[in-house]
Design a protein around this motif. Sequence first.
Motif, PDB file in Angstrom:
ATOM      1  N   SER A  17       4.010 -13.104 -16.465  1.00  0.00           N
ATOM      2  CA  SER A  17       2.590 -12.992 -16.104  1.00  0.00           C
ATOM      3  C   SER A  17       2.078 -11.560 -16.197  1.00  0.00           C
ATOM      4  CB  SER A  17       2.356 -13.513 -14.690  1.00  0.00           C
ATOM      5  OG  SER A  17       2.876 -12.608 -13.733  1.00  0.00           O
ATOM      6  N   GLY A  18       2.959 -10.583 -16.042  1.00  0.00           N
ATOM      7  CA  GLY A  18       2.535  -9.191 -16.021  1.00  0.00           C
ATOM      8  C   GLY A  18       1.967  -8.750 -14.686  1.00  0.00           C
ATOM      9  N   GLY A  19       1.717  -9.675 -13.794  1.00  0.00           N
ATOM     10  CA  GLY A  19       1.178  -9.342 -12.478  1.00  0.00           C
ATOM     11  C   GLY A  19       2.287  -9.069 -11.479  1.00  0.00           C
ATOM     12  N   LEU A  20       2.136  -8.001 -10.714  1.00  0.00           N
ATOM     13  CA  LEU A  20       3.120  -7.631  -9.698  1.00  0.00           C
ATOM     14  C   LEU A  20       2.434  -7.431  -8.359  1.00  0.00           C
ATOM     15  CD1 LEU A  20       5.106  -4.910 -11.680  1.00  0.00           C
ATOM     16  CD2 LEU A  20       5.850  -7.249 -11.196  1.00  0.00           C
ATOM     17  N   ALA A  21       3.191  -7.656  -7.292  1.00  0.00           N
ATOM     18  CA  ALA A  21       2.685  -7.437  -5.943  1.00  0.00           C
ATOM     19  C   ALA A  21       3.773  -6.755  -5.123  1.00  0.00           C
ATOM     20  CB  ALA A  21       2.276  -8.751  -5.290  1.00  0.00           C
ATOM     21  N   LEU A  22       3.368  -6.125  -4.054  1.00  0.00           N
ATOM     22  CA  LEU A  22       4.273  -5.405  -3.169  1.00  0.00           C
ATOM     23  C   LEU A  22       4.401  -6.162  -1.849  1.00  0.00           C
ATOM     24  CD1 LEU A  22       5.906  -2.791  -2.622  1.00  0.00           C
ATOM     25  CD2 LEU A  22       3.775  -1.780  -1.781  1.00  0.00           C
ATOM     26  N   TYR A  23       5.648  -6.303  -1.389  1.00  0.00           N
ATOM     27  CA  TYR A  23       5.925  -6.946  -0.111  1.00  0.00           C
ATOM     28  C   TYR A  23       6.723  -6.003   0.767  1.00  0.00           C
ATOM     29  CZ  TYR A  23       4.468 -11.483  -1.906  1.00  0.00           C
ATOM     30  OH  TYR A  23       3.732 -12.523  -2.418  1.00  0.00           O
ATOM     31  N   ASN A  24       6.554  -6.142   2.088  1.00  0.00           N
ATOM     32  CA  ASN A  24       7.283  -5.355   3.068  1.00  0.00           C
ATOM     33  C   ASN A  24       7.959  -6.304   4.043  1.00  0.00           C
ATOM     34  OD1 ASN A  24       6.825  -3.895   6.057  1.00  0.00           O
ATOM     35  ND2 ASN A  24       7.759  -2.626   4.501  1.00  0.00           N
ATOM     36  N   PHE A  25       9.226  -6.040   4.345  1.00  0.00           N
ATOM     37  CA  PHE A  25       9.958  -6.846   5.318  1.00  0.00           C
ATOM     38  C   PHE A  25       9.802  -6.205   6.687  1.00  0.00           C
ATOM     39  CE2 PHE A  25      13.877  -8.365   7.427  1.00  0.00           C
ATOM     40  CZ  PHE A  25      13.625  -9.728   7.321  1.00  0.00           C
ATOM     41  N   ASP A  26       9.261  -6.949   7.629  1.00  0.00           N
ATOM     42  CA  ASP A  26       8.979  -6.396   8.959  1.00  0.00           C
ATOM     43  C   ASP A  26      10.102  -6.641   9.963  1.00  0.00           C
ATOM     44  OD1 ASP A  26       8.736  -9.071   9.702  1.00  0.00           O
ATOM     45  OD2 ASP A  26       6.598  -8.948  10.182  1.00  0.00           O
ATOM     46  N   GLY A  27      11.242  -7.117   9.482  1.00  0.00           N
ATOM     47  CA  GLY A  27      12.358  -7.426  10.366  1.00  0.00           C
ATOM     48  C   GLY A  27      12.511  -8.904  10.616  1.00  0.00           C
ATOM     49  N   ALA A  28      11.443  -9.659  10.354  1.00  0.00           N
ATOM     50  CA  ALA A  28      11.480 -11.102  10.550  1.00  0.00           C
ATOM     51  C   ALA A  28      11.057 -11.863   9.296  1.00  0.00           C
ATOM     52  CB  ALA A  28      10.583 -11.502  11.717  1.00  0.00           C
ATOM     53  N   GLY A  44      -6.850  -6.403 -13.137  1.00  0.00           N
ATOM     54  CA  GLY A  44      -6.666  -7.045 -11.840  1.00  0.00           C
ATOM     55  C   GLY A  44      -6.416  -6.037 -10.743  1.00  0.00           C
ATOM     56  N   PRO A  45      -5.943  -6.515  -9.586  1.00  0.00           N
ATOM     57  CA  PRO A  45      -5.740  -5.638  -8.435  1.00  0.00           C
ATOM     58  C   PRO A  45      -4.554  -4.706  -8.618  1.00  0.00           C
ATOM     59  CG  PRO A  45      -5.135  -7.887  -7.886  1.00  0.00           C
ATOM     60  CD  PRO A  45      -5.680  -7.910  -9.273  1.00  0.00           C
ATOM     61  N   CYS A  46      -4.634  -3.564  -7.930  1.00  0.00           N
ATOM     62  CA  CYS A  46      -3.554  -2.571  -7.972  1.00  0.00           C
ATOM     63  C   CYS A  46      -3.584  -1.775  -6.671  1.00  0.00           C
ATOM     64  CB  CYS A  46      -3.702  -1.656  -9.187  1.00  0.00           C
ATOM     65  SG  CYS A  46      -5.261  -0.739  -9.256  1.00  0.00           S
ATOM     66  N   TYR A  47      -2.605  -0.893  -6.543  1.00  0.00           N
ATOM     67  CA  TYR A  47      -2.486  -0.036  -5.371  1.00  0.00           C
ATOM     68  C   TYR A  47      -2.740   1.410  -5.769  1.00  0.00           C
ATOM     69  CZ  TYR A  47       0.180  -4.079  -3.666  1.00  0.00           C
ATOM     70  OH  TYR A  47       0.580  -5.338  -3.304  1.00  0.00           O
ATOM     71  N   THR A  48      -3.537   2.123  -4.995  1.00  0.00           N
ATOM     72  CA  THR A  48      -3.735   3.545  -5.269  1.00  0.00           C
ATOM     73  C   THR A  48      -2.524   4.321  -4.745  1.00  0.00           C
ATOM     74  OG1 THR A  48      -4.922   3.917  -3.188  1.00  0.00           O
ATOM     75  CG2 THR A  48      -6.256   3.417  -5.147  1.00  0.00           C
ATOM     76  N   GLU A  49      -2.240   5.447  -5.368  1.00  0.00           N
ATOM     77  CA  GLU A  49      -1.101   6.256  -4.955  1.00  0.00           C
ATOM     78  C   GLU A  49      -1.248   6.705  -3.503  1.00  0.00           C
ATOM     79  OE1 GLU A  49       1.214  10.383  -6.109  1.00  0.00           O
ATOM     80  OE2 GLU A  49      -0.119   9.477  -7.587  1.00  0.00           O
ATOM     81  N   ARG A  50      -2.437   7.068  -3.114  1.00  0.00           N
ATOM     82  CA  ARG A  50      -2.672   7.519  -1.735  1.00  0.00           C
ATOM     83  C   ARG A  50      -2.322   6.428  -0.726  1.00  0.00           C
ATOM     84  NH1 ARG A  50      -8.422   9.367   0.922  1.00  0.00           N
ATOM     85  NH2 ARG A  50      -7.584   9.762   2.973  1.00  0.00           N
ATOM     86  N   TYR A  51      -2.763   5.211  -1.000  1.00  0.00           N
ATOM     87  CA  TYR A  51      -2.492   4.046  -0.142  1.00  0.00           C
ATOM     88  C   TYR A  51      -0.986   3.833  -0.012  1.00  0.00           C
ATOM     89  CZ  TYR A  51      -2.950  -0.971   1.182  1.00  0.00           C
ATOM     90  OH  TYR A  51      -2.887  -2.203   1.786  1.00  0.00           O
ATOM     91  N   PRO A  66       2.710  -1.986  -9.156  1.00  0.00           N
ATOM     92  CA  PRO A  66       1.366  -2.124  -9.731  1.00  0.00           C
ATOM     93  C   PRO A  66       0.412  -1.062  -9.188  1.00  0.00           C
ATOM     94  CG  PRO A  66       1.666  -3.749  -8.015  1.00  0.00           C
ATOM     95  CD  PRO A  66       2.971  -3.008  -8.149  1.00  0.00           C
ATOM     96  N   ASN A  67       0.725   0.203  -9.504  1.00  0.00           N
ATOM     97  CA  ASN A  67      -0.156   1.265  -9.023  1.00  0.00           C
ATOM     98  C   ASN A  67      -1.274   1.485 -10.052  1.00  0.00           C
ATOM     99  OD1 ASN A  67       0.300   3.801 -10.704  1.00  0.00           O
ATOM    100  ND2 ASN A  67       2.399   3.264 -10.171  1.00  0.00           N
TER     101      ASN A  67
END
Length: 70
Positions: A17-28, A44-51, A66-67
């Motif tokens: 698909s070429g689309g990527l997303a970021l996930y974070n594991f919060d311990g649960a 499409g959507p992306c993440y800024t470096e500052r964020y 996907p920055n």
Amino acid sequence: MSKYCDGRWAIVGRYGSGGLALYNFDGAEWKLIPQDSEYESGFGPCYTERYLREMGVPNIVLTEGPNCNG
């Protein structure tokens, strides 16, 4: 598929698909990190470096995720 995972942060996407997303594991559970911008190309959507830096992601996420700069 997972492009990167260190047990806390993961870059994932659907194969081909070429689309990527970021996930974070919060311990649960893994939580999707909402994108904060869009590519200028309209891809499409992306993440800024500052964020990403404010969240403290590893440097590999800045280059492989996907920055908005890449």
